[in-house]
Scaffold this motif. Structure first.
Motif, mmCIF file in Angstrom:
data_model
loop_
_atom_site.group_PDB
_atom_site.id
_atom_site.type_symbol
_atom_site.label_atom_id
_atom_site.label_comp_id
_atom_site.label_asym_id
_atom_site.label_seq_id
_atom_site.Cartn_x
_atom_site.Cartn_y
_atom_site.Cartn_z
ATOM 1 N N VAL A 137 -30.246 52.915 1.886
ATOM 2 C CA VAL A 137 -30.704 53.779 0.789
ATOM 3 C C VAL A 137 -32.006 53.236 0.195
ATOM 4 N N LEU A 138 -32.014 51.923 -0.059
ATOM 5 C CA LEU A 138 -33.217 51.310 -0.643
ATOM 6 C C LEU A 138 -34.425 51.479 0.284
ATOM 7 N N ALA A 139 -34.192 51.251 1.584
ATOM 8 C CA ALA A 139 -35.301 51.353 2.540
ATOM 9 C C ALA A 139 -35.834 52.785 2.587
ATOM 10 N N LEU A 140 -34.921 53.758 2.573
ATOM 11 C CA LEU A 140 -35.357 55.162 2.593
ATOM 12 C C LEU A 140 -36.151 55.488 1.326
ATOM 13 N N CYS A 141 -35.679 54.949 0.192
ATOM 14 C CA CYS A 141 -36.422 55.156 -1.056
ATOM 15 C C CYS A 141 -37.829 54.589 -0.925
ATOM 16 N N ARG A 142 -37.912 53.417 -0.300
ATOM 17 C CA ARG A 142 -39.223 52.771 -0.216
ATOM 18 C C ARG A 142 -40.159 53.528 0.717
ATOM 19 N N TYR A 188 -39.662 56.795 2.203
ATOM 20 C CA TYR A 188 -39.761 58.254 2.091
ATOM 21 C C TYR A 188 -39.467 58.777 0.697
ATOM 22 N N GLY A 189 -39.281 57.879 -0.268
ATOM 23 C CA GLY A 189 -38.761 58.315 -1.562
ATOM 24 C C GLY A 189 -39.793 58.785 -2.562
ATOM 25 N N GLY A 190 -41.074 58.745 -2.224
ATOM 26 C CA GLY A 190 -42.080 59.098 -3.212
ATOM 27 C C GLY A 190 -42.326 57.933 -4.157
ATOM 28 N N VAL A 191 -43.309 58.114 -5.019
ATOM 29 C CA VAL A 191 -43.807 56.994 -5.830
ATOM 30 C C VAL A 191 -42.716 56.390 -6.713
ATOM 31 N N VAL A 192 -41.970 57.225 -7.421
ATOM 32 C CA VAL A 192 -41.020 56.714 -8.425
ATOM 33 C C VAL A 192 -39.892 55.923 -7.770
ATOM 34 N N LEU A 193 -39.229 56.530 -6.777
ATOM 35 C CA LEU A 193 -38.118 55.843 -6.115
ATOM 36 C C LEU A 193 -38.595 54.568 -5.421
ATOM 37 N N ASP A 194 -39.762 54.649 -4.811
ATOM 38 C CA ASP A 194 -40.328 53.477 -4.143
ATOM 39 C C ASP A 194 -40.476 52.337 -5.143
ATOM 40 N N ARG A 195 -41.017 52.674 -6.295
ATOM 41 C CA ARG A 195 -41.247 51.690 -7.352
ATOM 42 C C ARG A 195 -39.916 51.051 -7.798
ATOM 43 N N ARG A 232 -36.796 48.755 6.209
ATOM 44 C CA ARG A 232 -38.096 49.337 5.932
ATOM 45 C C ARG A 232 -39.042 49.053 7.106
ATOM 46 N N ALA A 233 -39.021 47.791 7.553
ATOM 47 C CA ALA A 233 -39.864 47.430 8.694
ATOM 48 C C ALA A 233 -39.464 48.259 9.917
ATOM 49 N N GLY A 234 -38.161 48.460 10.094
ATOM 50 C CA GLY A 234 -37.678 49.264 11.217
ATOM 51 C C GLY A 234 -38.179 50.700 11.138
ATOM 52 N N LEU A 292 -35.001 62.520 9.619
ATOM 53 C CA LEU A 292 -34.637 61.118 9.407
ATOM 54 C C LEU A 292 -33.326 60.803 10.103
ATOM 55 N N ARG A 293 -32.367 61.683 9.863
ATOM 56 C CA ARG A 293 -31.009 61.406 10.339
ATOM 57 C C ARG A 293 -30.917 61.411 11.854
#
Ligand SMILES: Nc1ncnc2c1ncn2[C@@H]1O[C@H](COP(=O)(O)OP(=O)(O)O)[C@@H](O)[C@H]1O
Ligand SMILES: [Mg+2]
Lengths: 251, 509
Positions: free
Chosen positions: B325-330, B332-339, B394-396, B419-420
């Motif tokens: 979930v965290l990696a996807l946020c980083r 593909y999640g857009g600015v806010v979720l990435d942050r 994330r690297a993956g 993604l899936r």
């Protein structure tokens, strides 16, 4: 006849650099159109705007009655849904094939119908097999992309796009990454589709193909359409000096 | 994929039932529970595993609790915890009271309510047999003296000045450093000296009693005044009627000091049977005896290994799920979720796991979130490892060319579907090896949960080796178990990697 593709005044910039400067044209159902022009003139960008892979800054794209329109300086938000709807009728083939390497050829073709349309596995497999046979890959259905030649991969990519039953096919330099000896096997598939009445827009550097197979040719330079001509006319008697200069190299 | 998922599912479902806490229902007519906390690692003679039968928990404090609970009309239930966390455990409600050699000092009294002393003792100086005797604190000046960390004796030694005080977590480490010449003397509570130094021919007692140490029963501050009063009156009775004298005799702990404090001048009321049993069971034995002892450890180590695997597997499941979930946020999640994800990852990776664990278990109750130790342990390990997994994943994800996503979108898949079905399956292949490595690390890091009262493999190692004075053989045994535990997972990962990478290398069709 109503045009199946109608493009009006598309503008697109990257980092404030205008790439498309008000492009307009129309295509009738069943036509095969070659899009030519010097490298960097915006052909790929135009193609990607047509199916919403690139969000246009302003202008209007209508394909099969689905219209995606954006006024200057209006947020792009709502366009995403329309783009998704519009893509239902549009298939795309890339220069680098972009088959999914973790899936066999037939799985590549089956995936989108099953995921997007909810087609049952058996039905998707039967259709995929038929399409792969049609592009001459009936023997290779269970191979992984990495074990196929470039020409085979590109024909597989065409079959994959066709599985979604598009009305319009877009090709971005489909043969540029191929060995010269396998170029024809891909072009032949496109010619066959043309005979069946598919509407196709092909960005290409294959002038022979453009001349022999297209119904007409669009010549672009620096983000603008310079000339839309009958295929014989543009080669024999280009109106614009820029067209003449570009084609000079190929003649 | 489905087969892998199935195996994983089986693994998880086989683990979950073992998490269910023993039902704590009180049958009609049965006595209510009185849960008392202690640290098995504190060793003999307080509360410890019977070296003769490691399934039993014994000690003079166990005997005191049994009598006390009986007289007050309770059923005593022992709850193990890390020594340093005994008082915090009162606040989280892990148990009702602590009886484990806790000294009645002003610092302790600030943190908990204390009963009257149930045992009064002193510090005992121990030296190598044959060394010149040391009479008192003054004689220790300039010498290297070992004692237990955070004990009253540490305070006394430091207050004396000019003593080179060396502190330890385990009493047997103090005596073994003394024998190795790393220390000149040790001063620890008399009961410890009786059990760990007196039976040892290489060591001997010397000098006067040092200071006065009072052990009391600790209760959560201000929470149970009535229970405290009842305990005090029951303790007084036990001290007066000879019950305590008898218990302490059996453990060879009755002293002149106790006689004076209680005014009970009677001589021995019972034989030191518990002391003799301990000495006999822990005597250095032959190779054969040693092997038999290890065989006796095996069931206990087996259960500890199960606990380790349970905690690790559950934590890893959480780490992988939340890491994705965290990696996807980083990515593909857009600015806010990435942050947000970035801040989380940095915060977790920038602070020690131990602190996170203590915070979740002992800190969160402050804001009303009280967690079962298992849940807290799994949560802490899982949330911590999720941060590391997220960066792996994330690297993956970034290693998969953009074109793959575009091709899927062009086929009219949504971003989520792309993604899936396209991006994640390809990224999964890349991240299997690092994820396996992380699991092996987690297997080892899971030993940290012993600080929140869970007994797993490392904790058991500590308990066994301190009981038998044997870090060496037990260490080899436990090390081998860790290695064995990791192996199947390495195998599983190799298989998964092969399975996932079908078609991803040439000529595998
Ligand atoms: N995603 C992008 N970001 C920034 N610049 C881009 C991007 N895509 C294309 N361009 C630029 O737009 C111009 C037109 O590119 P393209 O449409 O690919 O041309 P063509 O396909 O005709 O060679 C080029 O100068 C290219 O560098
Ligand atoms: Mg291009």
């Amino acid at each position: 006849m109503q045009p199946i593709v109608r493009v009006e005044g598309i503008h697109k910039s990257f980092d404030k650099t205008p790439i498309l400067k008000g492009v307009s044209f129309q295509i009738e159902e069943g036509d095969l159109v070659s899009l030519i022009g010097p490298s960097g003139c915006g052909k790929s960008t135009l193609l990607r705007c047509l199916n919403g892979l690139e969000v246009l800054d302003s202008g209007r794209v209508e394909i099969c009655g689905v219209a995606m329109e954006r006024k200057p300086n209006v947020p792009a938000g709502p366009l995403a849904d329309i783009a998704h709807k519009l893509r239902r009728n549009v298939g795309m083939v890339f220069q680098t094939f972009n088959l999914f390497p973790h899936k066999t050829l037939i799985q590549n073709v089956m995936l989108a119908p099953m995921v997007v349309k909810g087609v049952a596995r058996d039905e998707a497999a039967a259709m995929a097999e038929k399409l792969l046979k049609k592009v001459g890959l009936g023997e290779q259905v269970d191979r992984y992309p990495l074990n196929l030649s470039g020409g085979q991969q590109q024909r597989g990519a065409i079959a994959r796009a066709l599985a979604m039953a598009p009305k319009v096919m877009l090709y971005d330099e489909p043969t540029s990454a191929l060995d010269p000896i396998v170029v024809d096997e891909v072009l032949d598939v496109m010619k066959e589709l043309d005979r069946e009445g598919m509407t196709q827009i092909v960005v290409t550097h294959e002038m022979r193909f453009a001349r022999d197979a297209s119904d007409y040719i669009v010549f672009m330079d620096k983000g603008e359409i310079i000339e839309i001509s009958d295929e014989d006319e543009i080669f024999q008697n280009p109106k614009d000096p820029r067209t003449r200069q570009f084609l000079h190299r190929f003649l | 994929m489905t087969r892998l998922a199935l195996i994983f599912g089986l693994l998880i479902s086989s683990v979950i039932p073992a998490f269910a806490q023993p039902a704590q229902t009180t049958p009609a007519g049965a006595l209510p529970q009185l849960r008392y906390g202690g640290a098995l690692s504190s060793g003999a003679p307080y509360t410890f595993r019977d070296p003769g039968d490691p399934n039993k928990i014994i000690g003079f404090e166990v005997d005191i609790m049994n009598t006390l609970a009986e007289r007050l009309g309770y059923r005593p239930v022992f709850v193990n915890n890390d020594w340093a966390s005994l008082i915090p455990g009162l606040d989280t409600g892990l148990y009702d009271l602590v009886i484990n050699g806790l000294e009645i000092t002003s610092a302790h009294q600030a943190a908990a309510d204390f009963s009257i002393p149930y045992y009064i003792t002193f510090g005992q100086i121990v030296i190598r047999r044959g060394d010149p005797p040391l009479d008192n604190l003054a004689a220790l000046k300039g010498k290297r003296v070992g004692t237990l960390q955070a004990s009253q004796m540490e305070y006394v030694l430091r207050a004396a000045g000019n003593i080179d005080v060396r502190v330890y977590d385990e009493e047997i480490d103090v005596y073994s450093d003394l024998k190795l010449g790393r220390l000149d003397a040790s001063v620890m509570d008399f009961p410890i000296a009786v059990y760990y130094a007196k039976p040892d021919r290489a060591l001997e007692f010397t000098g006067d009693p040092i200071g006065r140490i009072e052990y009391g029963i600790a209760l959560k501050k201000g929470a149970h005044p009535e229970l405290l009063a009842n305990i005090n009156s029951a303790l007084s009775t036990m001290l007066a009627d000879g019950t305590m004298h008898r218990i302490l005799d059996r453990w060879a702990l009755w002293t002149q000091m106790m006689a004076q404090a209680t005014g009970d001048a009677r001589s021995m009321l019972a034989q030191p049977i518990d002391y003799d049993r301990f000495v006999e069971a822990t005597e250095p034995t032959t190779w054969r005896g040693q092997l038999e002892r290890y065989m006796r450890f095996l069931p206990q180590l087996g259960w500890a290994a199960v606990a380790t695997v349970q905690i690790s597997v559950m934590s890893m499941v959480l780490a992988v799920a939340f890491g994705v979930v965290l990696a996807l946020c980083r990515v593909y999640g857009g600015v806010v979720l990435d942050r947000i994800a970035q801040v989380y990852i940095e915060a977790i990776r920038g602070t020690p796991l131990l602190i996170q664990l203590l915070f979740i278990y002992y800190g969160l109750p402050k804001i009303g979130l009280q967690l079962d130790p298992y849940v807290a342990g799994v949560l802490a390990l899982g949330l911590n490892y999720a941060a590391y997994e997220a960066e792996n994943y994330r690297a993956g994800l970034l290693a998969i060319p953009r074109h793959q996503m575009e091709a899927a979108i062009a086929l009219n898949m949504t971003e989520r579907q792309s993604l899936r079905y396209v991006v994640i399956p390809q990224a999964a292949r890349i991240v299997v090896p690092p994820t396996t490595n992380d699991f092996i690390s987690l297997l080892k890091d899971s030993s940290l949960v012993s600080v929140i009262s869970l007994v797993e493999l490392t904790k058991t190692y500590e308990l066994l080796s301190t009981t038998y004075y044997d870090y060496f053989g037990t260490g080899l045994l436990v090390g081998a178990i860790y290695l064995l535990l990791g192996l199947p997972f390495v195998r599983l990962a190799r298989w998964a990697e092969r399975h996932l990478s079908r078609g991803m290398t040439r000529a595998s069709s």
